[in-house]
Motif scaffolding. Structure first.
Motif, mmCIF file in Angstrom:
data_model
loop_
_atom_site.group_PDB
_atom_site.id
_atom_site.type_symbol
_atom_site.label_atom_id
_atom_site.label_comp_id
_atom_site.label_asym_id
_atom_site.label_seq_id
_atom_site.Cartn_x
_atom_site.Cartn_y
_atom_site.Cartn_z
ATOM 1 N N PRO A 160 0.750 -1.313 0.066
ATOM 2 C CA PRO A 160 -0.042 0.056 0.051
ATOM 3 C C PRO A 160 0.907 1.232 -0.050
ATOM 4 O O PRO A 160 0.431 2.161 -0.767
ATOM 5 N N TYR A 161 1.978 1.191 0.860
ATOM 6 C CA TYR A 161 2.887 2.550 0.705
ATOM 7 C C TYR A 161 3.674 2.479 -0.718
ATOM 8 O O TYR A 161 3.663 3.530 -1.235
ATOM 9 N N VAL A 162 3.991 1.417 -1.107
ATOM 10 C CA VAL A 162 4.960 1.506 -2.369
ATOM 11 C C VAL A 162 3.816 1.874 -3.549
ATOM 12 O O VAL A 162 4.406 2.595 -4.297
ATOM 13 N N GLU A 163 2.736 1.669 -3.537
ATOM 14 C CA GLU A 163 1.954 2.135 -4.747
ATOM 15 C C GLU A 163 1.676 3.545 -4.691
ATOM 16 O O GLU A 163 1.718 4.095 -5.739
ATOM 17 N N LYS A 164 1.467 3.982 -3.672
ATOM 18 C CA LYS A 164 1.541 5.502 -3.285
ATOM 19 C C LYS A 164 2.842 6.232 -4.118
ATOM 20 O O LYS A 164 2.690 7.178 -4.997
ATOM 21 N N VAL A 165 3.908 5.457 -3.957
ATOM 22 C CA VAL A 165 5.209 5.998 -4.378
ATOM 23 C C VAL A 165 5.252 5.871 -5.858
ATOM 24 O O VAL A 165 5.842 6.845 -6.607
ATOM 25 N N VAL A 166 4.660 4.807 -6.256
ATOM 26 C CA VAL A 166 4.648 4.474 -7.792
ATOM 27 C C VAL A 166 4.102 5.428 -8.606
ATOM 28 O O VAL A 166 4.143 5.953 -9.635
ATOM 29 N N LYS A 167 2.892 5.876 -7.695
ATOM 30 C CA LYS A 167 2.010 6.948 -8.394
ATOM 31 C C LYS A 167 2.332 8.409 -8.293
ATOM 32 O O LYS A 167 1.600 9.290 -8.616
ATOM 33 N N GLY A 168 3.710 8.584 -7.907
ATOM 34 C CA GLY A 168 4.393 9.735 -7.694
ATOM 35 C C GLY A 168 4.384 10.593 -6.625
ATOM 36 O O GLY A 168 4.740 11.705 -6.364
ATOM 37 N N GLN A 169 3.769 10.027 -5.383
ATOM 38 C CA GLN A 169 3.448 10.833 -4.078
ATOM 39 C C GLN A 169 4.968 10.831 -3.447
ATOM 40 O O GLN A 169 5.733 9.984 -3.553
ATOM 41 N N GLU A 170 5.108 11.865 -3.045
ATOM 42 C CA GLU A 170 6.339 12.093 -2.201
ATOM 43 C C GLU A 170 6.289 11.689 -0.801
ATOM 44 O O GLU A 170 5.296 11.960 -0.355
ATOM 45 N N ASN A 171 7.550 11.823 -0.203
ATOM 46 C CA ASN A 171 7.661 11.546 1.485
ATOM 47 C C ASN A 171 6.677 10.567 1.818
ATOM 48 O O ASN A 171 6.273 10.894 2.882
ATOM 49 N N ILE A 172 6.661 9.529 1.261
ATOM 50 C CA ILE A 172 5.939 8.083 1.803
ATOM 51 C C ILE A 172 6.746 7.363 2.577
ATOM 52 O O ILE A 172 6.554 7.108 3.716
ATOM 53 N N LEU A 173 7.862 6.733 2.007
ATOM 54 C CA LEU A 173 8.573 5.763 2.707
ATOM 55 C C LEU A 173 9.981 6.415 3.038
ATOM 56 O O LEU A 173 10.760 5.915 3.846
ATOM 57 N N TRP A 174 10.250 7.566 2.220
ATOM 58 C CA TRP A 174 11.583 8.210 2.344
ATOM 59 C C TRP A 174 11.449 9.509 1.760
ATOM 60 O O TRP A 174 10.398 9.776 0.968
ATOM 61 N N PRO A 175 12.084 10.358 2.320
ATOM 62 C CA PRO A 175 11.852 11.905 1.731
ATOM 63 C C PRO A 175 12.129 12.089 0.277
ATOM 64 O O PRO A 175 13.027 11.332 -0.239
ATOM 65 N N GLY A 176 10.956 12.894 -0.236
ATOM 66 C CA GLY A 176 10.950 13.011 -1.648
ATOM 67 C C GLY A 176 10.494 11.907 -2.309
ATOM 68 O O GLY A 176 9.927 10.915 -2.178
ATOM 69 N N LYS A 177 11.075 11.752 -3.669
ATOM 70 C CA LYS A 177 10.798 10.626 -4.528
ATOM 71 C C LYS A 177 12.072 9.972 -4.763
ATOM 72 O O LYS A 177 13.181 10.303 -4.914
ATOM 73 N N PRO A 178 11.811 8.478 -5.038
ATOM 74 C CA PRO A 178 13.028 7.429 -5.522
ATOM 75 C C PRO A 178 13.546 8.005 -6.902
ATOM 76 O O PRO A 178 12.911 8.391 -7.648
ATOM 77 N N LEU A 179 14.810 7.840 -6.940
ATOM 78 C CA LEU A 179 15.347 7.934 -8.348
ATOM 79 C C LEU A 179 14.737 6.790 -9.536
ATOM 80 O O LEU A 179 14.599 7.142 -10.394
ATOM 81 N N TYR A 180 14.564 5.912 -9.060
ATOM 82 C CA TYR A 180 14.385 4.589 -9.861
ATOM 83 C C TYR A 180 13.464 3.575 -8.876
ATOM 84 O O TYR A 180 13.365 3.642 -7.752
ATOM 85 N N PHE A 181 12.743 2.835 -9.621
ATOM 86 C CA PHE A 181 12.107 1.711 -9.187
ATOM 87 C C PHE A 181 12.572 0.438 -9.837
ATOM 88 O O PHE A 181 12.793 0.470 -11.193
ATOM 89 N N ALA A 182 13.418 -0.468 -9.328
ATOM 90 C CA ALA A 182 13.723 -1.807 -9.778
ATOM 91 C C ALA A 182 12.636 -2.532 -9.978
ATOM 92 O O ALA A 182 12.136 -3.037 -9.103
#
Length: 500
Positions: A75-97
């Protein structure tokens, strides 16, 4: 050429000194990583939901943050995948493997600007430790190949998506760019068999000194080189002097590789994953890989035989013991928290902390209460092959619970190297050798044999290239994909038996 070798030795000495500094202070190093992770992620959604602002000790963390696998964190990862920031780590990741999950379909593992450098440094430092220990550095002037996935990325919401090995290809240091093979165009090929053919053509007449990749796929490359050249790989590449591998245990492949190469070649083992680069072989004389305690990851360990209990005890680095099978749990500067990566490890040394990968917590056989793990089947096969001409290309093991005749058994599906006369001359003797090696390692299995609950292991021969065809049939040929060594059901072997 000579200058490059000298520079590598000087750099290697500095890196080893830095490594020794944190390796000699493991608990303090991990505490510093822990403090940094909690402080940095305090104002993320995950940090707020788990009261990071109140966490002062590891026990606070263990109370607030449960162990999770990918499905639990999804549920947290899906928010980050959709471009939301500051979910699991500050900002957005550079990549998704993007990886293939066994139960959850595609998995998307974040890589951040803080975590990405550690993936690159670890691979580099593994080579530098080898240079420092052996004094050998001439290979840095030759050509190097890293069999990997396509570096082509796709972008969504400002985040790049791709395979880990393809992502890493974008970070090859400038001083290695001229040495690196294959070409960018070949590396971008998606069809694995066509890609290997192209790599053979590009590298055949080059001065290859370092070759790296998952053994099963490097073997495919070596076989095609041998077919093209009609001679051992070591004669085609006379200066090939270092093999770097990860992903699976090399030992079951070693005899076949030495036959293909025509001589022994030193090797370095790595323990990388999309979730982090956990360890690398820092010594040619000591067993195991150095666990990277300063690489932006905080480690926890759960004894594998307690893992499925209601509240298994969580251990930190200062509490682990030699020889115990632990499930590896990580919290990282990419935003994974109390995360079960699925691998099990055993410590071979506590000064410094070195590990071997013993298997997968989901890959085991316990259809009869035997608790067999990957390390045991690999060791049993290796022991049975010692002193023989038997060569194995690939294998997997599954229980046969309902045989048409007789007692149940463990069924070993093995693809032998028939071209090198690598089949057993006496199949019954070979099966018994495997069985005896298993019984020595696993007392539960021994009890089942002695008690006439199980009969001796049965070997089923897999046709040439059968495992490659199986991997192709499930869309996992090449790259980082590998065949599980064992399973508690027959899903894999039922497919294998349909391949002719």
């Amino acid at each position: 050429m000579f200058i490059k070798s000298i520079a590598a030795k000087i750099f290697a000495k500095k890196v080893v000194q830095k490594t020794q500094a944190w390796a000699n202070n493991p608990v303090a190093t991990q505490q510093a990583v822990f403090n940094s992770l909690i402080k940095t992620a305090q104002n993320t959604e995950f940090g707020k939901n788990h009261h990071f602002d109140t966490i002062k000790t590891y026990q606070d963390f263990a109370t607030n943050v449960p162990i999770r696998d990918y499905e639990d964190l999804k549920p947290y990862v899906e928010k980050v995948v959709k471009g939301q920031e500051n979910i699991l780590w500050p900002g957005k990741p550079l990549y998704f493997a993007k990886t293939s999950g066994t139960t959850s379909g595609a998995k998307y593992i974040p890589l951040t600007k803080e975590s990405m450098p550690y993936h690159i440094e670890a691979a580099r430092n593994a080579i530098l430790h080898y240079i420092h220990e052996t004094g050998k550095a001439d290979f840095v002037s030759g050509k190097m190949i890293f069999l990997q996935g396509s570096p082509i990325m796709e972008e969504k919401y400002g985040i790049q998506f791709g395979r880990l090995s393809g992502i890493v290809a974008h970070f090859v240091p400038k001083y290695l760019q001229k040495n690196r093979m294959p070409s960018w165009e070949t590396n971008c090929m998606e069809d694995w068999e066509a890609k290997i053919d192209a790599i053979v053509e590009e590298t055949f007449n080059e001065n290859m000194t370092v070759i790296s990749g998952i053994p099963s796929w490097v073997q495919m490359y070596f076989e095609k080189l041998h077919q093209k050249g009609g001679k051992p790989v070591g004669d085609i590449f006379k200066n090939f002097n270092l093999f770097i591998y990860g992903g699976v245990n090399y030992e079951p492949y070693r005899a076949k590789f030495e036959n293909l190469i025509g001589r022994k070649v030193p090797s370095i083992e790595l323990f990388p994953a999309s979730e982090g680069f956990f360890a690398y072989q820092d010594s040619q004389t000591e067993k195991g890989m150095l666990l990277l305690l300063n690489a932006g990851m905080f480690y926890e360990f759960i004894k594998s035989d307690e893992f499925h209990s209601d509240k298994p005890k969580r251990y930190t680095i200062g509490e682990v013991e030699l020889g115990v099978n632990y499930v590896l749990i990580i919290s990282t500067n990419a935003g994974l928290w109390g995360y079960n990566i699925g691998d099990t490890v055993q410590f071979t040394s506590l000064k410094p902390y070195r590990v071997i990968v013993s298997g997968r917590i989901k890959h085991y056989i316990s259809a009869f209460g035997e608790h067999v793990i990957g390390k045991e089947v690999e060791s049993a096969l290796q022991e049975a092959m010692e002193g023989t001409s038997i060569r194995v290309n690939e294998f997997t093991v599954a229980p046969q619970i309902n045989p048409t005749n007789g007692l149940p058994y463990h069924e070993w599906f093995i693809e032998f190297d028939t071209e090198a006369s690598g089949e057993p001359t006496n199949w019954t003797t070979f099966a018994l050798a495997i069985d005896n090696a298993m019984r020595k390692q696993n007392s539960y299995y021994d009890d089942l044999i002695v008690g006439n609950i199980l009969q001796t292991a049965v070997i089923t021969k897999v046709a040439k290239n059968g495992f490659q065809e199986y991997m192709k049939s499930i869309g996992k040929l090449g790259g980082q994909n590998k065949v599980p060594r064992l399973a508690n059901d027959r899903k894999i072997v039922d497919l294998l038996t349909t391949i002719k």
